[in-house]
Design a protein around this motif. Structure first.
Motif, mmCIF file in Angstrom:
data_model
loop_
_atom_site.group_PDB
_atom_site.id
_atom_site.type_symbol
_atom_site.label_atom_id
_atom_site.label_comp_id
_atom_site.label_asym_id
_atom_site.label_seq_id
_atom_site.Cartn_x
_atom_site.Cartn_y
_atom_site.Cartn_z
ATOM 1 N N ALA A 213 0.830 -1.208 0.000
ATOM 2 C CA ALA A 213 0.000 0.000 0.000
ATOM 3 C C ALA A 213 0.865 1.258 0.000
ATOM 4 C CB ALA A 213 -0.924 -0.011 1.217
ATOM 5 N N ALA A 214 1.945 1.243 0.791
ATOM 6 C CA ALA A 214 2.836 2.401 0.828
ATOM 7 C C ALA A 214 3.529 2.595 -0.515
ATOM 8 C CB ALA A 214 3.867 2.235 1.942
ATOM 9 N N TYR A 215 3.993 1.501 -1.125
ATOM 10 C CA TYR A 215 4.598 1.598 -2.459
ATOM 11 C C TYR A 215 3.594 2.148 -3.475
ATOM 12 C CZ TYR A 215 8.546 -1.492 -1.104
ATOM 13 O OH TYR A 215 9.664 -2.059 -0.544
ATOM 14 N N ALA A 216 2.356 1.679 -3.406
ATOM 15 C CA ALA A 216 1.340 2.120 -4.369
ATOM 16 C C ALA A 216 1.045 3.604 -4.199
ATOM 17 C CB ALA A 216 0.061 1.290 -4.205
ATOM 18 N N ALA A 217 0.928 4.053 -2.943
ATOM 19 C CA ALA A 217 0.682 5.476 -2.701
ATOM 20 C C ALA A 217 1.843 6.321 -3.206
ATOM 21 C CB ALA A 217 0.454 5.710 -1.209
ATOM 22 N N ASP A 218 3.054 5.813 -3.061
ATOM 23 C CA ASP A 218 4.237 6.501 -3.573
ATOM 24 C C ASP A 218 4.174 6.615 -5.093
ATOM 25 O OD1 ASP A 218 6.951 6.379 -4.876
ATOM 26 O OD2 ASP A 218 7.666 6.615 -2.838
ATOM 27 N N GLY A 219 3.902 5.508 -5.795
ATOM 28 C CA GLY A 219 3.802 5.555 -7.250
ATOM 29 C C GLY A 219 2.680 6.476 -7.715
ATOM 30 N N TYR A 220 1.570 6.468 -6.993
ATOM 31 C CA TYR A 220 0.433 7.337 -7.299
ATOM 32 C C TYR A 220 0.854 8.802 -7.235
ATOM 33 C CZ TYR A 220 -4.410 9.109 -6.743
ATOM 34 O OH TYR A 220 -5.611 9.769 -6.882
ATOM 35 N N ALA B 43 9.685 6.986 0.332
ATOM 36 C CA ALA B 43 9.080 8.257 -0.077
ATOM 37 C C ALA B 43 9.833 9.437 0.526
ATOM 38 C CB ALA B 43 7.610 8.295 0.348
ATOM 39 N N PHE B 44 10.300 9.295 1.758
ATOM 40 C CA PHE B 44 11.077 10.368 2.379
ATOM 41 C C PHE B 44 12.397 10.558 1.652
ATOM 42 C CE2 PHE B 44 13.917 12.310 5.441
ATOM 43 C CZ PHE B 44 13.118 13.241 6.073
ATOM 44 N N ALA B 45 13.085 9.453 1.341
ATOM 45 C CA ALA B 45 14.384 9.542 0.666
ATOM 46 C C ALA B 45 14.268 10.177 -0.699
ATOM 47 C CB ALA B 45 15.001 8.149 0.546
ATOM 48 N N GLU B 46 13.135 9.980 -1.374
ATOM 49 C CA GLU B 46 12.996 10.443 -2.751
ATOM 50 C C GLU B 46 11.974 11.562 -2.905
ATOM 51 O OE1 GLU B 46 13.127 7.539 -5.762
ATOM 52 O OE2 GLU B 46 14.654 6.342 -4.753
ATOM 53 N N ASP B 47 11.651 12.220 -1.788
ATOM 54 C CA ASP B 47 10.848 13.461 -1.825
ATOM 55 C C ASP B 47 9.470 13.256 -2.427
ATOM 56 O OD1 ASP B 47 13.112 15.278 -0.941
ATOM 57 O OD2 ASP B 47 13.961 14.457 -2.778
ATOM 58 N N VAL B 48 8.732 12.289 -1.897
ATOM 59 C CA VAL B 48 7.383 11.999 -2.388
ATOM 60 C C VAL B 48 6.387 12.292 -1.269
ATOM 61 C CG1 VAL B 48 5.865 10.287 -3.440
ATOM 62 C CG2 VAL B 48 8.336 10.196 -3.860
ATOM 63 N N PRO B 49 5.424 13.190 -1.485
ATOM 64 C CA PRO B 49 4.472 13.523 -0.421
ATOM 65 C C PRO B 49 3.399 12.452 -0.265
ATOM 66 C CG PRO B 49 3.998 14.817 -2.388
ATOM 67 C CD PRO B 49 5.237 14.019 -2.693
ATOM 68 N N VAL B 50 3.489 11.672 0.775
ATOM 69 C CA VAL B 50 2.521 10.618 1.089
ATOM 70 C C VAL B 50 2.022 10.852 2.509
ATOM 71 C CG1 VAL B 50 2.144 8.145 1.436
ATOM 72 C CG2 VAL B 50 3.598 8.930 -0.448
ATOM 73 N N ILE C 229 13.758 -3.475 -3.480
ATOM 74 C CA ILE C 229 13.277 -4.364 -4.540
ATOM 75 C C ILE C 229 11.838 -4.797 -4.263
ATOM 76 C CG2 ILE C 229 15.587 -5.117 -5.160
ATOM 77 C CD1 ILE C 229 14.968 -7.801 -3.813
ATOM 78 N N GLY C 230 11.081 -4.896 -5.335
ATOM 79 C CA GLY C 230 9.655 -5.180 -5.265
ATOM 80 C C GLY C 230 8.784 -3.938 -5.333
ATOM 81 N N TYR C 231 9.399 -2.771 -5.273
ATOM 82 C CA TYR C 231 8.647 -1.507 -5.270
ATOM 83 C C TYR C 231 7.735 -1.362 -6.482
ATOM 84 C CZ TYR C 231 8.068 3.480 -6.388
ATOM 85 O OH TYR C 231 7.559 4.695 -6.773
ATOM 86 N N ALA D 233 3.804 0.053 -7.286
ATOM 87 C CA ALA D 233 3.879 1.382 -7.901
ATOM 88 C C ALA D 233 3.155 1.404 -9.241
ATOM 89 C CB ALA D 233 5.337 1.801 -8.077
ATOM 90 N N THR D 234 3.144 0.286 -9.950
ATOM 91 C CA THR D 234 2.380 0.199 -11.201
ATOM 92 C C THR D 234 0.894 0.398 -10.940
ATOM 93 O OG1 THR D 234 4.016 -1.268 -12.217
ATOM 94 C CG2 THR D 234 1.789 -1.321 -13.132
ATOM 95 N N LEU D 235 0.408 -0.194 -9.852
ATOM 96 C CA LEU D 235 -0.990 0.022 -9.469
ATOM 97 C C LEU D 235 -1.243 1.502 -9.214
ATOM 98 C CD1 LEU D 235 -3.821 -0.865 -8.460
ATOM 99 C CD2 LEU D 235 -2.768 -1.264 -6.217
ATOM 100 N N GLY D 236 -0.409 2.132 -8.403
ATOM 101 C CA GLY D 236 -0.596 3.542 -8.110
ATOM 102 C C GLY D 236 -0.492 4.412 -9.343
ATOM 103 N N ALA D 237 0.496 4.129 -10.191
ATOM 104 C CA ALA D 237 0.687 4.935 -11.400
ATOM 105 C C ALA D 237 -0.496 4.797 -12.347
ATOM 106 C CB ALA D 237 1.975 4.515 -12.105
ATOM 107 N N GLY D 238 -1.013 3.566 -12.486
ATOM 108 C CA GLY D 238 -2.140 3.347 -13.386
ATOM 109 C C GLY D 238 -3.403 4.045 -12.926
#
Length: 581
Positions: A58-65, A93-100, A430-432, A436-441
């Motif tokens: 869920a966290a990965y998906a929110a990040d990709g979104y 998300a913190f390391a790569e500046d993504v607001p989640v 790994i596995g992100y 993230a594909t779900l979030g991006a889509g």
């Protein structure tokens, strides 16, 4: 929607604020401490729930979104077990500046205050353990009370918008259903949250300093170098200022190179595009020289880390450059605090446009040589794989590449117009990419995701394909089956048992995860892959899952060159690289 004379609960107010901030989907896993909160939040009709397979996904998906939508993401978990499952994704998300926004359903206020020995806790009466853990990987935090809930929600979400970092909101079960004062919620919602503005005086001083730096910059070398070289970094995407960078690229005398994580910040066939810069392992010498020998280097949204600089092989001096960061600007050693990147970019555009720079006489774009097509019967290797992808990849695609061989290969592609490359080059968990594909889509449904992922990484999060198929997304998924962790084998101990993975029957995975409209293909030759990609183009409404068989020890050009350079350096460097691979 709540009207001005209606009473709004804290959970409803939070949902409305998240939607205003662009988080129209909330990803998560329900738990007993979140049920009341979710009931309140999902009474907001504009917020959609996406039930993930686990909280990390869920966290990965929110990040990709958030990355692809240039917006905020939201993940909702339960106290203790749920939030700790998600914390790795929030750290990325913190390391790569993504607001989640990490929203945690907590036990009731009375239980928290009394130190009750509750399930999901450490049974020591201290219910602040996990809040303290999240302070390390979020920019702002709050555990809400009914009296100050609206103020705290606004404060924390504003911090996410301003800093482009994740934030934490703990919501006790009783607070989730607590009413706000009549009309208070609706009145506050009439004024959307905004990032904190730039300091006008600091912004004006920065603009004057940039003009002076440009005036004293040396002329370009023999007509071969542009007067201004821009090094564009991934934080450009966090502010959603790609169009402003494209406008800058249209000015005479400006050329733009991209860092890892910001590939295709402008279309890669744009006359001003120099391609991707990675220090000494930059693919094209013209790109490396344009950055390292720039008369005036302007760093916009850059990240100066090991991976983005080819393991610190850059030859430019960051302290001599102009830098536009997320929350400040710099000209040489002069720092201008509280200058937002978007405002600084507008000031930079004004300065360069007023300077009326002359176009350099010589060509500065790198010459790109297309790889000739392979024979249909030729066995697949990385060279053939990436050549076929280069020939097939359509415009308006979100290309998603997993950390490892996939990401290194994708960096050598020249992306078609209006494409993005989504990956996690800094955190590299790994596995992100499957979540993230779900979030991006969901964030940009008009763009078809193309996911490239290795077999080892896929085994960590493959179950999230169930949500991908359930939501009607139709990605193209290339599963690179090379019998284990090839990127690790390239660094050290290729025969070690820990480099192996358990072989799976990948053909059965899509059906097992509910994929009723998924075309499953095997590709062991160039012709197989070519036919599978043609199938994807012919059936854009169906997902495509291709098991791509590759030699165990084969790797993309960039990874081979990188590991060769690392092997020739001090013996401590490969060990460091292994930790980050």
């Amino acid at each position: 929607m709540v009207t001005n004379d209606a009473t709004m609960s804290v959970g409803q107010y939070l949902a409305a604020r998240l939607v205003q901030c662009g988080a129209a989907h909330a990803f998560g896993v329900p738990g007993d401490f979140t049920l009341a909160l979710l009931d309140e939040m999902l009474s907001e009709p504009a917020l959609s729930w996406v039930g993930s397979s686990n909280e990390l996904n869920a966290a990965y998906a929110a990040d990709g979104y958030a990355r692809v939508g240039r917006t905020m993401g939201a993940v909702v978990t339960t106290y203790g077990v749920g939030e700790l499952s998600a914390i790795n994704g929030i750290a990325g998300a913190f390391a790569e500046d993504v607001p989640v926004a990490c929203v945690v359903g907590m036990p009731a206020t009375g239980a928290l205050g009394s130190g009750a020995l509750l399930h999901h806790s450490l049974l020591d009466g201290d219910h602040q353990h996990f809040v303290r853990a999240f302070r390390e990987v979020t920019m702002a935090q709050a555990v809400l009370t009914a009296e100050t809930a609206a103020d705290e929600i606004d404060r924390v979400l504003t911090a996410a918008l301003t800093t482009s970092k994740p934030v934490y909101l703990g919501i006790p079960a009783d607070v989730a259903v607590a009413p706000l004062a009549p009309a208070l919620g609706a009145a506050r919602l009439a004024e959307p949250l905004r990032p904190r503005a730039s300091d006008p005086g600091a912004l004006a001083a920065f603009e004057r300093a940039v003009a002076q730096a440009l005036a004293v910059a040396p002329a370009h070398d023999g007509g071969e170098q542009p007067a201004v070289t821009v090094l564009a970094g991934p934080r450009i995407h966090r502010r959603g200022v790609e169009s402003a960078v494209a406008a800058l690229a249209a000015l005479p005398g400006v050329r733009i190179a991209s860092q890892v994580g910001s590939k295709a910040v402008i279309d890669e066939d744009h006359p001003a595009s120099l391609g991707t810069y990675m220090g000494a392992i930059t693919q094209h010498e013209a790109t490396r020289r344009a950055v390292d020998d720039a008369a005036l280097l302007v760093m916009i949204g850059t990240v100066v880390s090991d991976f983005t600089t080819g393991f610190f092989t850059q030859a430019f001096d960051p302290t001599a450059a102009v830098e536009l960061a997320l929350d400040h600007a710099r000209v040489g050693y002069a720092v201008f605090p509280d200058v937002r990147l978007d405002d600084a970019l507008e000031a930079l555009d004004r300065v360069i446009a007023a300077a009326r720079l002359v176009e350099p006489e010589g060509a500065t774009r790198p010459a790109v040589t297309a790889t000739p097509p392979g024979d249909d019967a030729e066995p697949l290797d990385h060279g053939a794989l990436w050549a076929e992808l280069q020939a097939w990849l359509p415009p308006d695609t979100t290309l998603i590449a997993e950390a490892g061989t996939a990401f290194y290969g994708a960096l050598d592609l020249t992306l078609p117009d209006r494409c993005d490359l989504l990956g996690q080059p800094v955190w590299s968990s790994i596995g992100y990419t499957i979540p993230a594909t779900l979030g991006a889509g969901l964030a940009r449904p008009q763009r078809r995701p193309v996911l490239i992922i290795g077999d080892g990484a896929a085994q960590l999060t493959v179950q999230e394909l169930g949500q991908v198929f359930h939501h009607g997304l139709a990605p193209v998924i290339l599963l690179l089956d090379n019998a284990g962790y090839t990127v690790e084998r390239m660094i050290r101990s290729p025969e070690a048992v820990y480099q192996d993975i358990v072989p799976w029957n990948w053909r059965l995975i899509p059906a097992a995860l509910g994929g009723s409209r998924v075309r499953v293909r095997e590709a062991t030759t160039v012709g197989d892959l070519r036919a599978a990609l043609a199938d994807a183009a012919a059936a854009p409404d169906d997902a495509l899952f291709v098991r791509v068989q590759l030699p165990r020890d084969d790797a993309p050009r960039l990874l081979v060159e990188l590991t060769q350079r690392l092997a020739s350096r001090a013996p401590t460097v490969p060990a460091l690289a292994k930790e980050l691979a």
